[in-house]
Design an enzyme around this catalytic site. Structure first.
Site, PDB file in Angstrom:
ATOM      1  N   ASN A 101      -3.739   7.033   1.670  1.00 35.34           N
ATOM      2  CA  ASN A 101      -3.843   7.714   2.963  1.00 35.34           C
ATOM      3  C   ASN A 101      -2.748   7.139   3.853  1.00 35.34           C
ATOM      4  O   ASN A 101      -2.851   6.012   4.320  1.00 35.34           O
ATOM      5  CB  ASN A 101      -5.243   7.459   3.561  1.00 35.34           C
ATOM      6  CG  ASN A 101      -5.376   8.026   4.955  1.00 35.34           C
ATOM      7  OD1 ASN A 101      -4.488   8.746   5.439  1.00 35.34           O
ATOM      8  ND2 ASN A 101      -6.481   7.712   5.620  1.00 35.34           N
ATOM      9  N   TRP A 102      -1.724   7.953   4.053  1.00 34.91           N
ATOM     10  CA  TRP A 102      -0.564   7.454   4.807  1.00 34.91           C
ATOM     11  C   TRP A 102      -0.807   7.460   6.310  1.00 34.91           C
ATOM     12  O   TRP A 102       0.029   6.981   7.074  1.00 34.91           O
ATOM     13  CB  TRP A 102       0.681   8.296   4.463  1.00 34.91           C
ATOM     14  CG  TRP A 102       1.231   8.027   3.093  1.00 34.91           C
ATOM     15  CD1 TRP A 102       0.790   7.095   2.195  1.00 34.91           C
ATOM     16  CD2 TRP A 102       2.347   8.683   2.467  1.00 34.91           C
ATOM     17  NE1 TRP A 102       1.556   7.134   1.054  1.00 34.91           N
ATOM     18  CE2 TRP A 102       2.523   8.098   1.195  1.00 34.91           C
ATOM     19  CE3 TRP A 102       3.221   9.710   2.845  1.00 34.91           C
ATOM     20  CZ2 TRP A 102       3.530   8.502   0.315  1.00 34.91           C
ATOM     21  CZ3 TRP A 102       4.215  10.124   1.977  1.00 34.91           C
ATOM     22  CH2 TRP A 102       4.370   9.523   0.718  1.00 34.91           C
ATOM     23  N   LYS A 103      -1.929   8.031   6.746  1.00 33.27           N
ATOM     24  CA  LYS A 103      -2.255   8.100   8.180  1.00 33.27           C
ATOM     25  C   LYS A 103      -1.053   8.658   8.956  1.00 33.27           C
ATOM     26  O   LYS A 103      -0.321   9.478   8.426  1.00 33.27           O
ATOM     27  CB  LYS A 103      -2.723   6.728   8.673  1.00 33.27           C
ATOM     28  CG  LYS A 103      -3.873   6.199   7.802  1.00 33.27           C
ATOM     29  CD  LYS A 103      -4.556   4.982   8.345  1.00 33.27           C
ATOM     30  CE  LYS A 103      -5.670   4.568   7.373  1.00 33.27           C
ATOM     31  NZ  LYS A 103      -6.438   3.423   7.856  1.00 33.27           N
TER      32      LYS A 103
ATOM     33  N   HIS B 221     -12.834  10.812   8.126  1.00 35.75           N
ATOM     34  CA  HIS B 221     -12.293   9.448   8.111  1.00 35.75           C
ATOM     35  C   HIS B 221     -12.788   8.678   9.336  1.00 35.75           C
ATOM     36  O   HIS B 221     -12.962   9.252  10.407  1.00 35.75           O
ATOM     37  CB  HIS B 221     -10.763   9.477   8.088  1.00 35.75           C
ATOM     38  CG  HIS B 221     -10.184   8.126   7.827  1.00 35.75           C
ATOM     39  ND1 HIS B 221      -9.989   7.194   8.826  1.00 35.75           N
ATOM     40  CD2 HIS B 221      -9.812   7.523   6.668  1.00 35.75           C
ATOM     41  CE1 HIS B 221      -9.515   6.085   8.281  1.00 35.75           C
ATOM     42  NE2 HIS B 221      -9.392   6.260   6.976  1.00 35.75           N
TER      43      HIS B 221
ATOM     44  N   GLU C 251     -11.365   6.850  11.383  1.00 36.92           N
ATOM     45  CA  GLU C 251     -10.538   6.952  12.597  1.00 36.92           C
ATOM     46  C   GLU C 251     -10.815   8.256  13.338  1.00 36.92           C
ATOM     47  O   GLU C 251     -10.701   8.316  14.560  1.00 36.92           O
ATOM     48  CB  GLU C 251      -9.055   6.796  12.224  1.00 36.92           C
ATOM     49  CG  GLU C 251      -8.746   5.329  11.908  1.00 36.92           C
ATOM     50  CD  GLU C 251      -7.777   5.095  10.773  1.00 36.92           C
ATOM     51  OE1 GLU C 251      -7.000   6.014  10.432  1.00 36.92           O
ATOM     52  OE2 GLU C 251      -7.801   3.984  10.206  1.00 36.92           O
TER      53      GLU C 251
ATOM     54  N   GLU D  42     -15.896   3.491   3.240  1.00 37.95           N
ATOM     55  CA  GLU D  42     -14.916   2.703   3.988  1.00 37.95           C
ATOM     56  C   GLU D  42     -15.625   1.998   5.143  1.00 37.95           C
ATOM     57  O   GLU D  42     -15.792   2.584   6.218  1.00 37.95           O
ATOM     58  CB  GLU D  42     -13.817   3.615   4.544  1.00 37.95           C
ATOM     59  CG  GLU D  42     -13.024   4.334   3.474  1.00 37.95           C
ATOM     60  CD  GLU D  42     -11.625   4.701   3.962  1.00 37.95           C
ATOM     61  OE1 GLU D  42     -10.669   4.333   3.274  1.00 37.95           O
ATOM     62  OE2 GLU D  42     -11.488   5.322   5.027  1.00 37.95           O
TER      63      GLU D  42
ATOM     64  N   GLY E 200      -7.821  -1.783   7.834  1.00 43.44           N
ATOM     65  CA  GLY E 200      -6.650  -2.278   8.538  1.00 43.44           C
ATOM     66  C   GLY E 200      -6.819  -3.686   9.090  1.00 43.44           C
ATOM     67  O   GLY E 200      -6.018  -4.133   9.910  1.00 43.44           O
TER      68      GLY E 200
ATOM     69  N   SER F 129      -8.662  -2.306   3.395  1.00 48.65           N
ATOM     70  CA  SER F 129      -7.841  -3.468   3.019  1.00 48.65           C
ATOM     71  C   SER F 129      -7.776  -3.678   1.506  1.00 48.65           C
ATOM     72  O   SER F 129      -7.814  -4.815   1.030  1.00 48.65           O
ATOM     73  CB  SER F 129      -8.330  -4.730   3.732  1.00 48.65           C
ATOM     74  OG  SER F 129      -8.211  -4.567   5.142  1.00 48.65           O
TER      75      SER F 129
ATOM     76  N   GLY G 101      -4.953   2.517   2.511  1.00 48.93           N
ATOM     77  CA  GLY G 101      -4.158   2.787   3.701  1.00 48.93           C
ATOM     78  C   GLY G 101      -2.838   2.045   3.639  1.00 48.93           C
ATOM     79  O   GLY G 101      -1.908   2.447   2.936  1.00 48.93           O
ATOM     80  N   GLY G 102      -2.764   0.920   4.352  1.00 48.12           N
ATOM     81  CA  GLY G 102      -1.510   0.181   4.498  1.00 48.12           C
ATOM     82  C   GLY G 102      -0.752  -0.068   3.200  1.00 48.12           C
ATOM     83  O   GLY G 102       0.467   0.128   3.147  1.00 48.12           O
TER      84      GLY G 102
HETATM   85  P1  13P Z   1      -6.312   0.046   4.975  1.00 48.87           P
HETATM   86  O1  13P Z   1      -6.128   0.037   3.474  1.00 48.87           O
HETATM   87  O2  13P Z   1      -5.037  -0.037   5.719  1.00 48.87           O
HETATM   88  O3  13P Z   1      -7.348  -0.932   5.398  1.00 48.87           O
HETATM   89  O4  13P Z   1      -6.901   1.508   5.329  1.00 48.87           O
HETATM   90  C1  13P Z   1      -7.984   1.991   4.638  1.00 48.87           C
HETATM   91  C2  13P Z   1      -8.201   3.416   5.003  1.00 48.87           C
HETATM   92  O5  13P Z   1      -8.590   3.715   6.121  1.00 48.87           O
HETATM   93  C3  13P Z   1      -7.903   4.435   4.005  1.00 48.87           C
HETATM   94  O6  13P Z   1      -8.347   5.688   4.400  1.00 48.87           O
END
Ligand code: 13P
Length: 261
Positions: free
Chosen positions: A10-12, A96, A98, A170, A176, A216, A237-238
């Site tokens: 997920n590149w956000k 998600h 967020e 999640e 994050g 993470s 994510g990251g």
């Molecule tokens: P991180 O891997 O950056 O913690 O993000 C997880 C995430 O929200 C994937 O959708």
């Protein structure tokens, strides 16, 4: 039942058309044709088509990070399930954390359910995200939060339509933050989610649905997390923004898959 591991990035709201296509091209070149693990990238809407082209010929699928529940019309700024399919998208992330907690106004389970039904009904594969906040975990509400998110998020879903459903667990406090759930915490939540799916849908669907862990996930914890019996993949994510890290997480999934055979 053996479930195929599914690793999604997920590149956000990151990257540019240039860096997004370069990252996709690098991954396409370095991910072997081995399809023992499913892989997808979820770029921002505006880069999906370019990323899709960069991935052509590879085993990597594309997904979107959100979708609207109507199919077309006067909904300024929204993107429909049909539009995503039209540009080669196979998956969509819905609910998600967020979108539930960070972006205002927050999305509730009712709108998430509308999106999920519209997306599955159109043929997209849905990754439904669920997870508790730190406060909720500390107050021992993890299971009741997951229960509500699943019950309301999957309302009116007929079992046959759930065949392609993916759930991403999640925990909000792990996203994050570098603070990953322990393998025991992840397994416990995943097993609970699967038991609720058996009640809400049916036991066959529940044992087939893949439950990804997100929060993470990094190369150094992927193997342990993915080894848990009810952890069927990762939503990253990251670490999905760095080719070497994402490739190492895919490799961890492939290692587990090949050792299980
Ligand atoms: P991180 O891997 O950056 O913690 O993000 C997880 C995430 O929200 C994937 O959708």
């Amino acid at each position: 039942m053996a479930r195929k591991l599914f690793i999604a990035g997920n590149w956000k709201m990151n990257l540019s058309v240039e860096t997004a296509t370069a990252l996709a091209a690098e991954l396409a070149a370095r991910v072997s044709a081995d399809s023992s693990v499913d892989i997808a990238l979820c770029p921002p809407f505006v880069y999906i088509a370019a990323v899709r082209r960069a991935l052509d010929g590879s085993v990597i699928a594309t997904g979107a990070q959100d979708v609207y529940h109507e199919s077309q019309g006067a909904f300024t700024g929204q993107i429909s399930p049909g539009m995503l399919l039209d540009i080669g998208c196979e998956y969509v992330i819905i609910g998600h954390s967020e979108r539930r907690h960070t972006i205002t106004p927050p999305e509730d389970d009712c709108i998430i359910n509308r999106k999920l039904l519209a997306a599955l009904g159109s043929g997209l594969k849905v990754i439904l995200c669920v997870g508790e906040t730190l406060d909720q975990r500390q107050q021992d509400q993890t299971e009741s939060v997951l229960d509500k998110q699943l019950t309301d998020g999957l309302a009116n879903l007929a079992s046959p339509s759930a065949a392609t459903l993916v759930i991403a667990y999640e925990p909000v406090w792990a996203i994050g933050t570098g603070q990953t759930a322990t393998t025991a915490q992840a397994q416990e939540a995943h097993a609970f989610i699967r038991s609720r799916l058996a009640e809400l849908l049916n036991p066959d669907v529940a044992s087939a649905v893949r439950i990804q862990y997100g929060g993470s996930v990094k190369p150094d914890n992927a193997l342990d997390l993915l080894s848990q019996p009810d952890v069927d993949g990762a939503l990253v994510g990251g670490a999905s923004l760095k080719a070497a890290d994402f490739l190492a997480i895919i490799d961890a999934g492939r290692t587990i898959t090949s050792s299980a055979q």
